[in-house]
Design a protein around this motif. Structure first.
Motif, PDB file in Angstrom:
ATOM      1  N   GLY A 438       0.746  -1.079  -0.026  1.00 10.82           N
ATOM      2  CA  GLY A 438      -0.013   0.099   0.099  1.00 10.82           C
ATOM      3  C   GLY A 438       0.893   1.300  -0.097  1.00 10.82           C
ATOM      4  N   LEU A 439       2.080   1.125  -0.091  1.00 17.02           N
ATOM      5  CA  LEU A 439       2.808   2.239   0.200  1.00 17.02           C
ATOM      6  C   LEU A 439       2.995   3.332  -1.129  1.00 17.02           C
ATOM      7  N   ARG A 440       2.729   4.457  -1.128  1.00 16.50           N
ATOM      8  CA  ARG A 440       2.548   5.334  -2.266  1.00 16.50           C
ATOM      9  C   ARG A 440       3.249   6.675  -1.893  1.00 16.50           C
ATOM     10  N   GLY A 441       3.967   7.345  -2.714  1.00 15.66           N
ATOM     11  CA  GLY A 441       4.348   8.649  -2.299  1.00 15.66           C
ATOM     12  C   GLY A 441       5.622   9.075  -1.613  1.00 15.66           C
ATOM     13  N   ALA A 442       6.069   7.811  -1.331  1.00 17.75           N
ATOM     14  CA  ALA A 442       7.298   7.886  -0.447  1.00 17.75           C
ATOM     15  C   ALA A 442       8.130   6.653  -0.639  1.00 17.75           C
ATOM     16  N   THR A 443       9.487   6.501  -0.054  1.00 13.10           N
ATOM     17  CA  THR A 443      10.355   5.420  -0.489  1.00 13.10           C
ATOM     18  C   THR A 443      10.822   5.047   1.100  1.00 13.10           C
ATOM     19  N   LEU A 444      10.747   3.846   1.160  1.00 12.04           N
ATOM     20  CA  LEU A 444      11.228   3.398   2.586  1.00 12.04           C
ATOM     21  C   LEU A 444      12.399   2.456   2.006  1.00 12.04           C
ATOM     22  N   GLY A 445      13.747   3.188   2.624  1.00  6.63           N
ATOM     23  CA  GLY A 445      15.050   2.514   2.191  1.00  6.63           C
ATOM     24  C   GLY A 445      15.824   1.789   3.252  1.00  6.63           C
ATOM     25  N   LEU A 446      16.361   0.657   2.976  1.00  5.29           N
ATOM     26  CA  LEU A 446      17.035  -0.258   4.106  1.00  5.29           C
ATOM     27  C   LEU A 446      18.409  -0.832   3.490  1.00  5.29           C
ATOM     28  N   SER A 447      19.360  -0.936   4.425  1.00  3.97           N
ATOM     29  CA  SER A 447      20.550  -1.848   4.112  1.00  3.97           C
ATOM     30  C   SER A 447      20.409  -3.068   4.806  1.00  3.97           C
ATOM     31  N   VAL A 448      19.362  -3.554   5.170  1.00  2.00           N
ATOM     32  CA  VAL A 448      19.151  -4.809   5.939  1.00  2.00           C
ATOM     33  C   VAL A 448      18.370  -5.845   4.571  1.00  2.00           C
ATOM     34  N   LEU A 449      18.894  -6.643   3.925  1.00  2.00           N
ATOM     35  CA  LEU A 449      18.153  -7.546   3.017  1.00  2.00           C
ATOM     36  C   LEU A 449      18.566  -8.919   3.042  1.00  2.00           C
ATOM     37  N   HIS A 450      17.921  -9.729   3.723  1.00  2.00           N
ATOM     38  CA  HIS A 450      18.275 -11.230   3.860  1.00  2.00           C
ATOM     39  C   HIS A 450      18.620 -11.708   2.469  1.00  2.00           C
ATOM     40  N   ASP A 451      19.670 -12.520   2.384  1.00  2.00           N
ATOM     41  CA  ASP A 451      20.798 -12.710   3.520  1.00  2.00           C
ATOM     42  C   ASP A 451      22.074 -12.138   2.993  1.00  2.00           C
ATOM     43  N   ALA A 452      21.984 -11.494   1.733  1.00  2.00           N
ATOM     44  CA  ALA A 452      23.450 -10.891   1.259  1.00  2.00           C
ATOM     45  C   ALA A 452      23.194  -9.437   1.618  1.00  2.00           C
ATOM     46  N   HIS A 453      22.330  -8.766   2.031  1.00  2.00           N
ATOM     47  CA  HIS A 453      21.989  -7.589   2.639  1.00  2.00           C
ATOM     48  C   HIS A 453      22.811  -6.549   2.002  1.00  2.00           C
ATOM     49  N   HIS A 454      22.037  -6.487   0.764  1.00  2.71           N
ATOM     50  CA  HIS A 454      22.216  -5.222  -0.253  1.00  2.71           C
ATOM     51  C   HIS A 454      21.182  -4.225   0.185  1.00  2.71           C
ATOM     52  N   ALA A 455      21.067  -3.187  -0.468  1.00  2.00           N
ATOM     53  CA  ALA A 455      20.003  -1.928  -0.201  1.00  2.00           C
ATOM     54  C   ALA A 455      18.895  -2.341  -0.808  1.00  2.00           C
ATOM     55  N   ALA A 456      17.567  -1.962  -0.221  1.00  2.00           N
ATOM     56  CA  ALA A 456      16.268  -2.353  -0.971  1.00  2.00           C
ATOM     57  C   ALA A 456      15.462  -1.052  -0.585  1.00  2.00           C
ATOM     58  N   PHE A 457      14.677  -0.828  -1.647  1.00  2.00           N
ATOM     59  CA  PHE A 457      13.982   0.629  -1.602  1.00  2.00           C
ATOM     60  C   PHE A 457      12.409   0.074  -2.069  1.00  2.00           C
ATOM     61  N   LEU A 458      11.534   0.615  -1.214  1.00  2.00           N
ATOM     62  CA  LEU A 458      10.085   0.237  -1.624  1.00  2.00           C
ATOM     63  C   LEU A 458       9.194   1.355  -1.953  1.00  2.00           C
ATOM     64  N   GLY A 459       8.738   1.579  -2.931  1.00  2.00           N
ATOM     65  CA  GLY A 459       7.817   2.753  -3.332  1.00  2.00           C
ATOM     66  C   GLY A 459       8.762   3.886  -3.854  1.00  2.00           C
ATOM     67  N   GLY A 460       8.048   5.072  -4.289  1.00  2.00           N
ATOM     68  CA  GLY A 460       8.630   6.206  -4.684  1.00  2.00           C
ATOM     69  C   GLY A 460       9.180   6.334  -6.040  1.00  2.00           C
ATOM     70  N   THR A 461       9.312   7.489  -6.304  1.00  2.00           N
ATOM     71  CA  THR A 461       9.996   7.907  -7.669  1.00  2.00           C
ATOM     72  C   THR A 461      11.279   7.509  -7.465  1.00  2.00           C
ATOM     73  N   ASP A 462      11.963   7.696  -8.822  1.00  2.00           N
ATOM     74  CA  ASP A 462      13.417   7.247  -9.011  1.00  2.00           C
ATOM     75  C   ASP A 462      14.161   8.385  -8.162  1.00  2.00           C
ATOM     76  N   GLU A 463      13.835   9.638  -8.162  1.00  2.00           N
ATOM     77  CA  GLU A 463      14.404  10.615  -7.449  1.00  2.00           C
ATOM     78  C   GLU A 463      14.590  10.522  -6.027  1.00  2.00           C
ATOM     79  N   ASP A 464      13.281  10.074  -5.570  1.00  2.00           N
ATOM     80  CA  ASP A 464      13.225   9.626  -4.047  1.00  2.00           C
ATOM     81  C   ASP A 464      14.086   8.315  -3.521  1.00  2.00           C
TER      82      ASP A 464
END
Length: 560
Positions: A438-464
């Motif tokens: 349901g996430l819209r209009g924002a980006t949730l970013g995280l450096s915890v991504l099982h198990d390799a722990h890359h960066a993950a970003f949910l939602g948002g524009t390319d700029e965000d």
């Protein structure tokens, strides 16, 4: 003591003998004890009973149960229930976003006196140094912390993290003091398909004579029989009573998981009410906000008793059963000779903890966390101009609010884009559509991504998404919410990009703020940070995203 010179081992054995001799004298009344818990209702899961007794402690161990004892110090239980200290037989401390000291601060007051950490999160980032750090940090945490040696670093051939562990590394890690066995073997396709590297790791595990933890999500029938035949001893991936019974019949210990990302206890209560001999409750992955709000193993005990379990049977699932599984022969019971790790409880329904004891002392969390170098976020030189297009023919990843499995939706039905970017400087990223957050209009970013722990970003524009990535790089790892190019909430995770040394209450407050900002942008996930952290795990069906593309786990190939 393994790995110590012979004369040091002999001295330790002699000291242990003297401690035991004193324990015998105290039990016989020939010497005074150190501590007496008087007037307790002792919970004895081994005999499924509760009885009144005084508990005498000397040298950090239980000397005797009964009455008429003398000790230098007396604690009046006044009818409170005295249970063995709770043991979590399978937990990723890093998933709490806390260091071991922070985790102890959050869980010791809840009665958890010991944990078997599966540190493949920090090991995926930093290699063997991560496991050594986890054990060192555990020793200063105030809690008993053991570990299992990660078996899948990376989790599969589709993942490229910060480190790679081979069979030789595994053998060396298994020899470290405090390591109790081989950690969860997630690469079940490699086990079943005879992958030489996977089997070399299994061989190292068997050669150690230790436990071999399993991880067989969705595996059943002849494949489950084959998986057990490979020498695995447990599984925590059962989600239905049928799966649970099938694992027990195959000789596997049943770990019933109830954490922030996957909740299986209610579904498996019918099996636990059948009183299986080889079962335990584990948290696996639980976030700091949930730890403080709902509890740790005490929460699982409440749910189990409310669901029909006898209190002594429920207590066994977090005490003597995990102790037996892991070979911790002096833990898990309040009995003579056992370590004096126990919990005073107000009752056996709410499991409110009045006091926690470790080694006969009131438990106090440690205040020191050793430094940990490395594991920062580097998204590569091309990040500033990156765009994140999704191939139009790709299926949509359907996200679940209470499971780490995902579903498969039809192209064009997504509501939030997911971007996964390599955080080790390789400059790779991929994007897909998801549905269910349901996430819209924002980006949730995280450096915890099982198990390799890359960066993950949910939602948002390319700029965000780009702004969230830059924020993670500046923090050295963490969680952020970005809207309109601005950071609206953040939690720094400077320890390998996975953990914070903030006090648990401060970390939980920051996480709560992150969740609240996500809510204002339509997110319906109860724990969005935890859910996002599992959308890249390549050994859990059905779709997962890596920096190199969208993986169909069942087909064991990237979507073309």
């Amino acid at each position: 003591m393994q790995g110590q010179p012979l004369h040091w081992r002999m001295l330790a054995q002699r000291a242990g003998s003297e401690e035991r001799r004193r324990l015998v004298r105290v039990a016989r009344g020939e010497e005074q004890g150190d501590l007496l818990i008087r007037g307790a209702q002792v919970v004895q899961p081994a005999t499924r009973e509760v009885f009144e007794a005084d508990v005498l402690v000397a040298g950090g161990r239980v000397a005797a149960l009964g009455s008429g004892f003398q000790a230098a110090r007396v604690v009046e239980a006044r009818g409170a229930y005295l249970a063995p200290g709770f043991l979590d037989g399978h937990v990723h401390i890093e998933s709490s976003l806390l260091t071991p000291a922070g985790f102890a601060a959050a869980t010791l007051p809840r009665g958890t006196t010991g944990v078997v950490a599966e540190p493949h999160e920090v090991v995926n980032v930093l290699g063997p140094d991560g496991l050594a750090w986890m054990l060192e940090a555990g020793r200063t945490s105030g809690q008993r912390v053991w570990a299992s040696a990660p078996s899948c670093v990376p989790a599969s051939a589709f993942e490229t993290g910060g480190a790679r562990i081979d069979a030789g590394d595994t053998a060396r890690l298994l020899a470290l003091p405090g390591v109790l066995g081989l950690a969860e073997m997630m690469n079940y396709p490699g086990v079943l398909g005879g992958d030489p590297e996977v089997w070399a790791v299994l061989d190292a595990g068997r050669a150690s004579g230790r436990r071999l933890d399993g991880h067989a999500a969705g595996v059943q029938g002849r494949d489950l029989q084959a998986y057990a035949a490979a020498g695995l001893h447990s599984d925590h991936e059962a989600t239905t009573p049928e799966e649970a019974r099938e694992r027990l019949r195959a000789g596997l210990w049943l770990m019933v998981r109830e954490g922030s990302a996957a909740r299986n206890l209610q579904a498996l209560l019918p099996v636990l009410r059948e009183r299986p001999r080889r079962a335990m409750l584990v948290s696996d992955d639980v976030s700091v906000d949930e730890l403080l709000e709902l509890g740790h193993l005490d929460r699982l005990l409440r749910a189990g008793v409310a669901g029909g379990l006898h209190p002594a049977d429920a207590v066994a699932l977090v005490t003597c059963n995990p102790a037996e599984y892991w070979g911790l022969h002096d833990l898990g019971l309040v009995a003579p000779g056992y370590h004096a790790d126990f919990v005073l409880l107000r009752d056996l329904q709410g499991f409110e903890v009045l006091e926690t004891f470790v080694g006969g002392q009131e438990a106090r969390p440690g205040t020191h966390t050793p430094p940990l170098a490395g594991g920062q976020v580097n998204l590569g030189p091309g990040w500033g101009a990156a765009t994140f297009k999704v191939p139009p023919q790709w299926p949509v990843m359907v996200v679940s609010p209470d499971q780490i499995t995902t579903g498969i939706g039809t192209p064009g039905s997504g509501d939030a884009r997911l971007v996964v970017a390599d955080r080790y400087g390789r400059g790779e990223w991929a994007a897909c559509w998801t549905n269910g957050s349901g996430l819209r209009g924002a980006t949730l970013g995280l450096s915890v991504l099982h198990d390799a722990h890359h960066a993950a970003f949910l939602g948002g524009t390319d700029e965000d998404v780009r702004a969230a990535g830059r924020a993670l790089e500046a923090l050295g790892g963490g969680a952020v919410v970005v809207a309109g190019g601005q950071v609206r909430a953040q939690l720094p995770l400077p320890y390998a990009g996975l953990m914070t040394d903030l006090p648990p209450a401060q970390a939980a407050a920051a996480l709560t703020e992150l969740t609240a900002v996500c809510r204002t942008h339509g997110c319906t996930l109860p724990y969005p940070v935890t859910t996002l952290s599992f959308l890249g795990l390549t050994v859990i069906p059905a779709l997962k995203l890596t920096p190199r593309g969208l993986l169909d786990v069942a087909a064991w190939r990237y979507v073309p």
